[in-house]
Each structure stands twice: as structure tokens, then as C-alpha cells.
Motif scaffolding. Structure first.
Motif, PDB file in Angstrom:
ATOM      1  N   SER A   1       8.697  14.101   2.045  1.00 31.66           N
ATOM      2  CA  SER A   1       9.015  12.765   1.622  1.00 31.66           C
ATOM      3  C   SER A   1       8.063  12.404   0.549  1.00 31.66           C
ATOM      4  O   SER A   1       6.843  12.283   0.768  1.00 31.66           O
ATOM      5  CB  SER A   1       8.994  11.775   2.946  1.00 31.66           C
ATOM      6  N   ALA A   2       8.571  11.575  -0.511  1.00 31.01           N
ATOM      7  CA  ALA A   2       8.005  11.250  -1.540  1.00 31.01           C
ATOM      8  C   ALA A   2       8.240   9.431  -1.480  1.00 31.01           C
ATOM      9  O   ALA A   2       7.726   8.798  -2.477  1.00 31.01           O
ATOM     10  CB  ALA A   2       8.593  11.630  -2.917  1.00 31.01           C
ATOM     11  N   ALA A   3       8.756   9.202  -0.292  1.00 29.44           N
ATOM     12  CA  ALA A   3       9.451   7.743  -0.629  1.00 29.44           C
ATOM     13  C   ALA A   3       8.214   6.754  -0.283  1.00 29.44           C
ATOM     14  O   ALA A   3       8.081   5.685  -0.672  1.00 29.44           O
ATOM     15  CB  ALA A   3      10.130   7.540   0.633  1.00 29.44           C
ATOM     16  N   ASN A   4       7.147   7.179   0.695  1.00 28.64           N
ATOM     17  CA  ASN A   4       6.069   6.277   1.026  1.00 28.64           C
ATOM     18  C   ASN A   4       6.415   6.048   2.646  1.00 28.64           C
ATOM     19  O   ASN A   4       7.205   5.282   2.944  1.00 28.64           O
ATOM     20  CB  ASN A   4       5.730   5.001   0.252  1.00 28.64           C
ATOM     21  N   PRO A   5       5.498   6.444   3.531  1.00 27.01           N
ATOM     22  CA  PRO A   5       4.564   7.414   3.124  1.00 27.01           C
ATOM     23  C   PRO A   5       4.720   8.706   2.541  1.00 27.01           C
ATOM     24  O   PRO A   5       5.816   9.300   2.733  1.00 27.01           O
ATOM     25  CB  PRO A   5       3.815   7.917   4.610  1.00 27.01           C
ATOM     26  N   VAL A   6       3.902   9.328   1.681  1.00 24.06           N
ATOM     27  CA  VAL A   6       3.860  10.621   0.927  1.00 24.06           C
ATOM     28  C   VAL A   6       3.551  11.794   1.787  1.00 24.06           C
ATOM     29  O   VAL A   6       2.487  11.608   2.148  1.00 24.06           O
ATOM     30  CB  VAL A   6       3.188  10.614  -0.467  1.00 24.06           C
ATOM     31  N   ASP A   7       4.392  12.640   1.905  1.00 25.33           N
ATOM     32  CA  ASP A   7       4.062  13.848   2.732  1.00 25.33           C
ATOM     33  C   ASP A   7       3.786  15.147   1.968  1.00 25.33           C
ATOM     34  O   ASP A   7       4.651  15.693   1.679  1.00 25.33           O
ATOM     35  CB  ASP A   7       4.981  14.082   3.974  1.00 25.33           C
ATOM     36  N   TYR A   8       2.467  15.377   1.441  1.00 26.56           N
ATOM     37  CA  TYR A   8       2.331  16.785   0.780  1.00 26.56           C
ATOM     38  C   TYR A   8       1.653  17.700   1.594  1.00 26.56           C
ATOM     39  O   TYR A   8       0.883  18.786   1.404  1.00 26.56           O
ATOM     40  CB  TYR A   8       1.535  16.671  -0.205  1.00 26.56           C
TER      41      TYR A   8
ATOM     42  N   GLY B   1       0.723  -1.345  -0.026  1.00 22.70           N
ATOM     43  CA  GLY B   1       0.057  -0.126   0.183  1.00 22.70           C
ATOM     44  C   GLY B   1       0.727   1.157  -0.040  1.00 22.70           C
ATOM     45  O   GLY B   1       1.825   1.328   0.416  1.00 22.70           O
ATOM     46  N   ALA B   2       0.218   2.319  -0.598  1.00 24.19           N
ATOM     47  CA  ALA B   2       0.914   3.878  -0.396  1.00 24.19           C
ATOM     48  C   ALA B   2       0.049   4.574   0.394  1.00 24.19           C
ATOM     49  O   ALA B   2      -1.034   4.212   0.185  1.00 24.19           O
ATOM     50  CB  ALA B   2       0.959   4.410  -1.892  1.00 24.19           C
ATOM     51  N   ILE B   3       0.667   5.249   1.298  1.00 26.45           N
ATOM     52  CA  ILE B   3      -0.175   5.942   1.922  1.00 26.45           C
ATOM     53  C   ILE B   3       0.364   7.520   2.040  1.00 26.45           C
ATOM     54  O   ILE B   3       1.590   7.945   1.724  1.00 26.45           O
ATOM     55  CB  ILE B   3       0.257   5.612   3.586  1.00 26.45           C
ATOM     56  N   LEU B   4      -0.647   8.400   1.949  1.00 28.98           N
ATOM     57  CA  LEU B   4      -0.510   9.805   1.607  1.00 28.98           C
ATOM     58  C   LEU B   4      -1.254  10.632   2.361  1.00 28.98           C
ATOM     59  O   LEU B   4      -2.239  10.516   2.912  1.00 28.98           O
ATOM     60  CB  LEU B   4      -0.973  10.049   0.245  1.00 28.98           C
TER      61      LEU B   4
ATOM     62  N   CYS C   1      -0.768  12.673  -7.105  1.00 29.53           N
ATOM     63  CA  CYS C   1       0.268  11.869  -5.992  1.00 29.53           C
ATOM     64  C   CYS C   1      -0.459  10.570  -6.135  1.00 29.53           C
ATOM     65  O   CYS C   1      -0.012   9.260  -6.420  1.00 29.53           O
ATOM     66  CB  CYS C   1       0.203  12.456  -4.642  1.00 29.53           C
ATOM     67  N   VAL C   2      -2.116  10.356  -6.063  1.00 27.95           N
ATOM     68  CA  VAL C   2      -2.655   9.187  -6.120  1.00 27.95           C
ATOM     69  C   VAL C   2      -2.551   8.436  -7.455  1.00 27.95           C
ATOM     70  O   VAL C   2      -2.064   7.498  -7.779  1.00 27.95           O
ATOM     71  CB  VAL C   2      -4.226   9.297  -5.667  1.00 27.95           C
ATOM     72  N   LYS C   3      -2.474   9.140  -8.693  1.00 27.44           N
ATOM     73  CA  LYS C   3      -2.338   8.713  -9.668  1.00 27.44           C
ATOM     74  C   LYS C   3      -0.995   8.268  -9.867  1.00 27.44           C
ATOM     75  O   LYS C   3      -0.897   6.941 -10.526  1.00 27.44           O
ATOM     76  CB  LYS C   3      -2.474   9.760 -10.763  1.00 27.44           C
ATOM     77  N   ALA C   4      -0.014   9.070  -9.594  1.00 25.70           N
ATOM     78  CA  ALA C   4       1.375   8.399  -9.784  1.00 25.70           C
ATOM     79  C   ALA C   4       1.557   6.999  -8.973  1.00 25.70           C
ATOM     80  O   ALA C   4       2.291   6.051  -9.475  1.00 25.70           O
ATOM     81  CB  ALA C   4       2.451   9.132  -9.159  1.00 25.70           C
ATOM     82  N   CYS C   5       0.859   6.717  -7.936  1.00 26.60           N
ATOM     83  CA  CYS C   5       0.776   5.672  -7.225  1.00 26.60           C
ATOM     84  C   CYS C   5       0.061   4.496  -7.736  1.00 26.60           C
ATOM     85  O   CYS C   5       0.679   3.477  -7.715  1.00 26.60           O
ATOM     86  CB  CYS C   5       0.316   5.639  -5.626  1.00 26.60           C
ATOM     87  N   MET C   6      -1.095   4.646  -8.420  1.00 27.55           N
ATOM     88  CA  MET C   6      -1.922   3.786  -9.224  1.00 27.55           C
ATOM     89  C   MET C   6      -1.171   3.431 -10.410  1.00 27.55           C
ATOM     90  O   MET C   6      -1.307   2.229 -10.747  1.00 27.55           O
ATOM     91  CB  MET C   6      -3.085   4.577  -9.766  1.00 27.55           C
ATOM     92  N   GLU C   7      -0.437   4.266 -11.109  1.00 27.07           N
ATOM     93  CA  GLU C   7       0.352   3.756 -12.127  1.00 27.07           C
ATOM     94  C   GLU C   7       1.534   2.834 -11.878  1.00 27.07           C
ATOM     95  O   GLU C   7       2.117   2.162 -12.916  1.00 27.07           O
ATOM     96  CB  GLU C   7       0.859   4.942 -12.804  1.00 27.07           C
TER      97      GLU C   7
ATOM     98  N   THR D   1       8.495   6.648  -9.606  1.00 28.00           N
ATOM     99  CA  THR D   1       7.090   7.221  -8.950  1.00 28.00           C
ATOM    100  C   THR D   1       7.390   8.359  -8.265  1.00 28.00           C
ATOM    101  O   THR D   1       6.719   9.184  -8.261  1.00 28.00           O
ATOM    102  CB  THR D   1       6.466   6.070  -8.134  1.00 28.00           C
ATOM    103  N   GLN D   2       8.382   8.031  -7.437  1.00 29.31           N
ATOM    104  CA  GLN D   2       9.134   9.368  -6.617  1.00 29.31           C
ATOM    105  C   GLN D   2       9.228  10.405  -7.277  1.00 29.31           C
ATOM    106  O   GLN D   2       9.188  11.733  -7.003  1.00 29.31           O
ATOM    107  CB  GLN D   2      10.224   8.915  -5.623  1.00 29.31           C
ATOM    108  N   GLU D   3       9.860  10.341  -8.757  1.00 28.48           N
ATOM    109  CA  GLU D   3      10.257  11.445  -9.572  1.00 28.48           C
ATOM    110  C   GLU D   3       8.936  12.192  -9.934  1.00 28.48           C
ATOM    111  O   GLU D   3       9.196  13.422 -10.235  1.00 28.48           O
ATOM    112  CB  GLU D   3      11.059  10.909 -10.733  1.00 28.48           C
ATOM    113  N   LYS D   4       7.834  11.354 -10.039  1.00 28.87           N
ATOM    114  CA  LYS D   4       6.487  12.226 -10.590  1.00 28.87           C
ATOM    115  C   LYS D   4       6.087  12.689  -9.260  1.00 28.87           C
ATOM    116  O   LYS D   4       5.478  13.975  -9.414  1.00 28.87           O
ATOM    117  CB  LYS D   4       5.549  10.961 -10.702  1.00 28.87           C
ATOM    118  N   ILE D   5       6.257  12.248  -8.211  1.00 32.94           N
ATOM    119  CA  ILE D   5       5.713  12.950  -6.949  1.00 32.94           C
ATOM    120  C   ILE D   5       6.497  14.133  -6.527  1.00 32.94           C
ATOM    121  O   ILE D   5       5.983  15.229  -6.173  1.00 32.94           O
ATOM    122  CB  ILE D   5       5.458  11.876  -5.769  1.00 32.94           C
TER     123      ILE D   5
END
Lengths: 293, 293
Positions: free
Chosen positions: B174-181, B130-133, B195-201, B161-165
Motif C-alpha cells: 500500500s502506497a495509500a497511507n499508511p505506506v507499507d514498505y 499525517g502520513a504514516i510509514l 517515501c518521506v520526501k514524497a510525503c513532505m512534497e 504522491t502515490q505514483e512517486k511512492i
């Protein structure tokens, strides 16, 4: 965002949003603060652990400390590190230190609030033996299962207590514990208060957990006159003051605002929306009381 | 009282209040009932266990079965016995039978509803990563800890993915996961959807859990225009349809009714009031998907 949470926290501790760098320095102050009855912290890392244990042990003699500490998991520790630069530390060591310091550890924000509320509002139980009462055998069974999960015993009540309760129930319903007043209490909530009283009078009962419909009998189910349920709730509050035993109420209507529920909430009777959470909080209260002895 | 609960249950299963005597006979029927997508039971005792396992295994191929079974504890078994005369049985045997039958066991009514809702509304995840945001490192850390508790992995995201986020976030977050926006998504919720899209991809992400303030940014916090948040929520719903990966939202405003939250709720995105419960339900969904494979 911090502020949003801070407002929440300040209901519990007068220090506000205390993301602890030097956790023990906050404790030093809160320990003797007359406006603080219970101490709640969210922390990501701990520095000066030995000092913390020392101060916490002093503090706990006066007031409980509840901590939500991040970093149990690798990903959680990673998030904490990137958030405040705090090293979460080996979680087993944290657990051991908290245990030694008699700090209560919770695993989420809801629990933090629940446990703090209960700790500062309820009398402390003398042991871990609870009585469970409900209108239904299903609620009783689930709550008893959850009680065990959180360290509460649900022993068979003394024969003398059962003799007081049995005449209040429909013949054949259980007075053993859990007590099932299904079929009679809805229209006549006084039965609930009489059952609770019998349990409070029993030296072998340390706490009472009422689960089911109380709080919505009059205003929501129209099963009895409002005055009857309100009188019962007032009497329940009186019983807690008199016998100094905690009484917890899980109500199916716990999300609602009724006069009866508000009477309980504003006194020493916490009201829960979830049966499991009520059992968890009572278990935590019993554990804290036992640590403190 | 039975009726009160029955209405609740009938949202989940078309059989209504099914206090099962012959559990497998209900299953036989529900297995092929086109109006039933998931099956929920509260039971106190089981008769004909072998038959049950056989029928359940057939049923689970088509739809999930979730059971709240009383009698884990002595007192719970006592309550069940006095309620319906059912012998609860040795709980270890019950657990083993449920495992063999791929029945999902829950421990309270809230969980029963939560899990059923998720099982019939969300796409099934391909794995347990799972990815957590979130807007905050604290929420992230606690949710990651709870994710682990319920069997979900929270791996470091692929560099691509991190590069997209990363360009979406404040430098250093942090874009590592958990992602902190934290700091950018409140005023510009589009960041959340990106961010969700990048994770879904990302093929290495099986599900996404958004925790924090989404759902209350516009109407409650006045941090952005309502249209911006609603558009984001609509896009989140679209992403779930497109990528067939579950998205769970824990919102600090989960108790409120906002247009944004309603958009999520009415689609395939469950909204939770509690971060722990969202992690628990996602863990259960991952477990069920894995059993079914």
C-alpha cells in the motif's frame, strides 16, 4: 520482522506469533494448554464471531485473553486490509463482542505486554479500592488522578489503618490515602514495608500501588544501605504471597537494573517505569478480576 | 527528591523546579527570557486565575506552556492539599481556564517531558493531516488507530504522491497511507527517505510519522551497512529543515543507542520508544499549532 515480534509474543503465549485467521481455533487449543497462563493476540480481522464469543467465554474462566485489534480508525482498517486482506469490521461491534466474551482489549503493543505480564503474575484483587504510597505529594496526586482515570478508587483509609501508619510518618504528613512518607522512607525503607503491610491488613483495601523512589534508594541515591532496601523488597514479596493482594511498584528508576528492583520483578511485584502505566495496568487487572467474578 | 525532579525539569524550563504558588509571576518572567523556548510546570493549585489567563495568552504567542496539574480526582486533590496546602479547585473550571489560556495540559511526567521536547524542537505543522510509514501493516494499523485517538487525520495520499511512492515498494503493497514498505526498506533504507520526501512534497500532508525498525537496521538487525542507514537519517534531518514539516520516528529500538538514532535525536527528529506516545505527541503538536494560528 514477524519473527522479531514473534519472539516477544512467545514470552506471553506459547502459540507464538498468532495473527489470527480463525482466532477461536487457537483459543480452543490454548484454553487447555498447561503451559499457557495468559493469552495474547494481535489480530486484524475476525471471522466467525459467534464461535469466538462462545470459545472465549469458556477460555476466560481458566485464563485471561488480551487482544490488540487493529482497525479502530478508517486508516487503521485500510492498513489492516492491505496487510492481511482482513476486513476489520465495525469497531463498535468488535468492542461489544469483546465485552461479551470478556476479552481485554488494549490499544498498543506496550500495553499488550504489560497487561499480560500482570495478569499471569499477580494475585487477583477482590475489588477496585487501591492504596497509593509515595515519598512525595506530587507523585501521589498524579498517580491518584490517573488511578481514577482507569477505574480505580482511592478511598480514605479506615481510621484503624491510619493509626498504624501515622506513627511511621513525620507529623502532619498524610496517612489518609494517598500516604505520604516523604522524608522518612528514603533512609529507612522499612517504613515502606510497614505502610504496605498496614494497607494489606485492611479489608477495605484491594491493592497497593507504591510510586516514587523504591528500587533506587540504595544503589542509586545512596540514601540507605543496600541490605536495608533489599530486605524491604523481600518483605514486600512476602506480603503479596501472604495477603494475596496485588502490589504494583512504579519506580523513578524503573529503567535501571538494581538488585532490589530485580527481586521485585522476579516475583509477583511488577515494576513500571511510568506512573500512568502502573495505574492503567492495575485498573485493567481490577476490571478483569471483576469480570471474572 | 525535589532536586532530582528539578534537574529533569530544568532541561525543559530555565526556572527549575517551579511548584507554582503564583504561576503567572513565573510566566511574566519566562515570557521574555531569551533562554526559554518552552515552559513546563507542575502545579497543585492555582491562585489568581484571571491574571493567569491574561499572562498565559500573551506568553503563548511567543512560546508554548505545558502544565501537569494535579487534582483531577478527589484523591489527587486530597494529596495536593496535604502536600502544599493548595486547593486544587474544580477540575472542569481548571480545564476551561487552560483552554482559554491555550495552555497544554498533560496527565503525567513522561508526557510533560515528551511534549515539551517536541514543542521546542520540531517545526509547527500547518494542519492535522499525517502520513504514516512502516515496514509492517500491523504497526501501520495500530499507529493509524492511535493517530485518530489523538486528533490526527490519516488521509489517502494524493495520486501524484502515490505514483512517486509505488515504484519503490513491492508490487501490491500500500502506497495509500499508511505506506507499507515492508520487505524493501530493511536492506535499502533509502526507500524510507524517498517515501518521506514524497510525503513532505505533498501540500496535503502536514507531518510524517515513521514507525517500525528505523534506527536498528544496521547496528542491531545487520540488515544493511551502517553507512546506508546513517545517510538516510542525515537525509531525513535535511528534509525536515527543507520542508519545515515535523517528522516523528517511533523505533522498536528506541531504547537503544545507535549512531542513526542519535543523529535523529540530536536534530529536529524526536525518537519514541512507544508508537502510541509518538502519535500522542504529534497530535498535541498539531493541536498547539492550530491554537496558535
Amino acid at each position: 520482522y514477524g519473527q522479531l515480534r514473534g519472539i516477544g509474543f512467545s514470552k506471553a503465549v506459547s502459540a507464538g506469533n498468532a495473527i489470527g485467521v480463525k482466532f477461536h481455533e487457537y483459543l480452543e487449543y490454548l484454553k487447555d494448554d498447561p503451559e499457557t497462563k495468559a493469552i495474547a493476540f494481535y489480530i486484524e480481522g475476525i471471522k466467525e464471531g459467534n464461535e469466538l464469543i462462545k470459545v472465549a467465554r469458556e477460555t476466560v474462566k481458566k485464563k485471561p485473553i488480551v487482544v490488540l485489534k487493529a482497525g479502530r480508525s478508517k486508516a487503521g482498517a485500510r492498513a489492516a486490509l492491505s496487510h492481511t486482506g482482513a476486513l476489520a469490521g465495525d469497531d463498535r461491534i468488535v468492542d461489544a463482542a469483546f465485552k461479551q466474551a470478556e476479552i481485554i482489549r488494549v490499544s498498543n503493543v506496550d500495553e499488550l505486554f504489560d497487561v499480560v505480564e500482570v495478569l499471569y503474575s499477580c494475585p487477583l484483587p477482590q475489588g477496585n479500592r487501591g492504596a497509593i504510597l509515595s515519598e512525595g505529594g506530587g507523585d501521589n496526586a498524579i498517580t491518584a488522578d490517573n488511578a481514577q482515570k482507569y477505574g480505580m478508587e482511592v478511598p480514605i483509609l479506615a481510621e484503624a489503618t491510619q493509626e498504624k501508619i501515622r506513627p511511621l510518618l513525620i507529623e502532619g504528613m498524610s496517612a489518609a490515602n494517598p500516604v505520604d512518607y516523604g522524608g522518612v522512607a528514603e533512609g529507612n525503607p522499612q517504613v515502606i514495608e510497614q505502610c504496605v503491610k498496614a494497607c494489606m491488613e485492611d479489608d477495605q483495601v484491594d491493592a497497593v500501588l507504591v510510586t516514587g523512589l523504591l528500587g533506587g534508594l540504595a544503589e542509586i541515591l545512596n540514601a540507605c544501605p543496600p541490605a536495608a532496601e533489599e530486605q524491604t523488597c523481600q518483605e514486600l514479596v512476602n506480603l503479596v504471597s501472604r495477603y494475596k493482594k496485588p502490589l504494583f511498584v512504579h519506580s523513578c528508576f524503573g529503567k535501571e537494573t538494581t538488585k532490589s528492583l530485580d527481586m521485585l520483578r522476579s516475583s509477583q511485584v511488577p515494576v513500571f517505569e511510568s506512573s500512568e502505566r502502573s495505574a492503567m495496568c492495575l485498573g485493567m487487572l481490577m476490571k478483569y478480576a471483576s469480570d471474572k467474578r
